[in-house]
Design a protein around this motif. Sequence first.
Motif, mmCIF file in Angstrom:
data_model
loop_
_atom_site.group_PDB
_atom_site.id
_atom_site.type_symbol
_atom_site.label_atom_id
_atom_site.label_comp_id
_atom_site.label_asym_id
_atom_site.label_seq_id
_atom_site.Cartn_x
_atom_site.Cartn_y
_atom_site.Cartn_z
ATOM 1 N N THR A 34 0.859 -1.186 0.000
ATOM 2 C CA THR A 34 0.000 0.000 0.000
ATOM 3 C C THR A 34 0.898 1.240 0.000
ATOM 4 O O THR A 34 2.099 1.154 0.291
ATOM 5 N N ALA A 35 0.302 2.376 -0.271
ATOM 6 C CA ALA A 35 1.070 3.626 -0.266
ATOM 7 C C ALA A 35 1.649 3.916 1.118
ATOM 8 O O ALA A 35 2.785 4.383 1.234
ATOM 9 N N ASP A 36 0.888 3.640 2.168
ATOM 10 C CA ASP A 36 1.385 3.869 3.532
ATOM 11 C C ASP A 36 2.578 2.967 3.838
ATOM 12 O O ASP A 36 3.549 3.389 4.469
ATOM 13 N N GLN A 37 2.507 1.718 3.403
ATOM 14 C CA GLN A 37 3.620 0.799 3.617
ATOM 15 C C GLN A 37 4.849 1.248 2.822
ATOM 16 O O GLN A 37 5.978 1.186 3.324
ATOM 17 N N LEU A 38 4.622 1.718 1.598
ATOM 18 C CA LEU A 38 5.730 2.209 0.775
ATOM 19 C C LEU A 38 6.409 3.400 1.454
ATOM 20 O O LEU A 38 7.638 3.450 1.546
ATOM 21 N N LYS A 39 5.623 4.309 1.952
ATOM 22 C CA LYS A 39 6.165 5.479 2.646
ATOM 23 C C LYS A 39 7.019 5.052 3.836
ATOM 24 O O LYS A 39 8.097 5.595 4.072
ATOM 25 N N MET A 40 6.559 4.040 4.573
ATOM 26 C CA MET A 40 7.320 3.543 5.723
ATOM 27 C C MET A 40 8.653 2.926 5.274
ATOM 28 O O MET A 40 9.696 3.176 5.885
ATOM 29 N N LEU A 41 8.633 2.130 4.194
ATOM 30 C CA LEU A 41 9.874 1.530 3.685
ATOM 31 C C LEU A 41 10.880 2.606 3.266
ATOM 32 O O LEU A 41 12.082 2.466 3.503
ATOM 33 N N ILE A 42 10.387 3.678 2.661
ATOM 34 C CA ILE A 42 11.265 4.780 2.256
ATOM 35 C C ILE A 42 11.830 5.468 3.501
ATOM 36 O O ILE A 42 13.031 5.730 3.584
ATOM 37 N N ALA A 43 10.970 5.747 4.465
ATOM 38 C CA ALA A 43 11.405 6.427 5.694
ATOM 39 C C ALA A 43 12.434 5.602 6.468
ATOM 40 O O ALA A 43 13.312 6.160 7.118
ATOM 41 N N ARG A 44 12.349 4.278 6.378
ATOM 42 C CA ARG A 44 13.314 3.416 7.059
ATOM 43 C C ARG A 44 14.575 3.189 6.228
ATOM 44 O O ARG A 44 15.500 2.519 6.687
ATOM 45 N N GLY A 45 14.613 3.713 5.013
ATOM 46 C CA GLY A 45 15.798 3.569 4.176
ATOM 47 C C GLY A 45 15.874 2.260 3.414
ATOM 48 O O GLY A 45 16.898 1.949 2.823
ATOM 49 N N GLU A 46 14.786 1.495 3.403
ATOM 50 C CA GLU A 46 14.778 0.215 2.696
ATOM 51 C C GLU A 46 14.543 0.386 1.196
ATOM 52 O O GLU A 46 14.877 -0.498 0.415
ATOM 53 N N ARG A 47 13.941 1.502 0.824
ATOM 54 C CA ARG A 47 13.769 1.880 -0.578
ATOM 55 C C ARG A 47 14.110 3.356 -0.709
ATOM 56 O O ARG A 47 14.059 4.101 0.256
ATOM 57 N N GLN A 48 14.445 3.753 -1.928
ATOM 58 C CA GLN A 48 14.863 5.127 -2.198
ATOM 59 C C GLN A 48 13.815 5.837 -3.052
ATOM 60 O O GLN A 48 13.318 5.259 -4.025
ATOM 61 N N LEU A 49 13.530 7.070 -2.721
ATOM 62 C CA LEU A 49 12.561 7.889 -3.441
ATOM 63 C C LEU A 49 13.292 8.872 -4.345
ATOM 64 O O LEU A 49 14.270 9.494 -3.938
ATOM 65 N N VAL A 50 12.784 8.997 -5.568
ATOM 66 C CA VAL A 50 13.384 9.898 -6.558
ATOM 67 C C VAL A 50 12.294 10.758 -7.169
ATOM 68 O O VAL A 50 11.218 10.270 -7.524
ATOM 69 N N LYS A 51 12.596 12.043 -7.310
ATOM 70 C CA LYS A 51 11.704 12.988 -7.976
ATOM 71 C C LYS A 51 12.231 13.206 -9.388
ATOM 72 O O LYS A 51 13.423 13.477 -9.572
ATOM 73 N N LEU A 52 11.373 13.074 -10.399
ATOM 74 C CA LEU A 52 11.755 13.292 -11.793
ATOM 75 C C LEU A 52 11.417 14.731 -12.156
ATOM 76 O O LEU A 52 10.245 15.125 -12.088
ATOM 77 N N VAL A 53 12.432 15.516 -12.501
ATOM 78 C CA VAL A 53 12.260 16.946 -12.732
ATOM 79 C C VAL A 53 12.750 17.306 -14.134
ATOM 80 O O VAL A 53 13.819 16.867 -14.562
ATOM 81 N N ASP A 54 11.949 18.099 -14.839
ATOM 82 C CA ASP A 54 12.337 18.608 -16.156
ATOM 83 C C ASP A 54 12.046 20.102 -16.195
ATOM 84 O O ASP A 54 10.904 20.509 -15.976
ATOM 85 N N MET A 55 13.058 20.892 -16.411
ATOM 86 C CA MET A 55 12.955 22.350 -16.477
ATOM 87 C C MET A 55 12.213 22.917 -15.259
ATOM 88 O O MET A 55 11.332 23.755 -15.381
#
Length: 133
Positions: A34-55
């Motif tokens: 779920t999105a909440d579980q994903l957020k927790m994995l990112i906060a614990r450093g188990e997964r990495q979050l990336v923002k895709l930016v163009d201009m």
Amino acid sequence: MELKLIQQQFVDYAWRDGADCLDRACAESGGDITADQLKMLIARGERQLVKLVDMGETEGWAVFRIDQLPNMRVFMITELVAKDHGRFFEEVKNMARAFGCSVIRAAAKPAQERLYRMKCGFEPVYTIVEVQI
């Protein structure tokens, strides 16, 4: 185009900045996460979050993990929401190399798999199937 790696302690800010759209990718997972579980994995450093930016504009969000397999180090894209992720693929390859990875993988349904093949040169490795018991 650029990929901005979001440090784990800033996941709440990223969620308010639009990363909550990753709930759409989670919904496609077939119940894996779920999105909440994903957020927790990112906060614990188990997964990495990336923002895709163009201009200066946010074009999407992605999540990955590094899998150290016996014969290779894999940059595994686990969730992705982007308008045209193929435009960012050179940057994804650069980021994967920076993490010491020699392979990029992603799990995908048939339509997504076709896009990965056509836009980014992915080749199927194996197919995962399941049955409920």
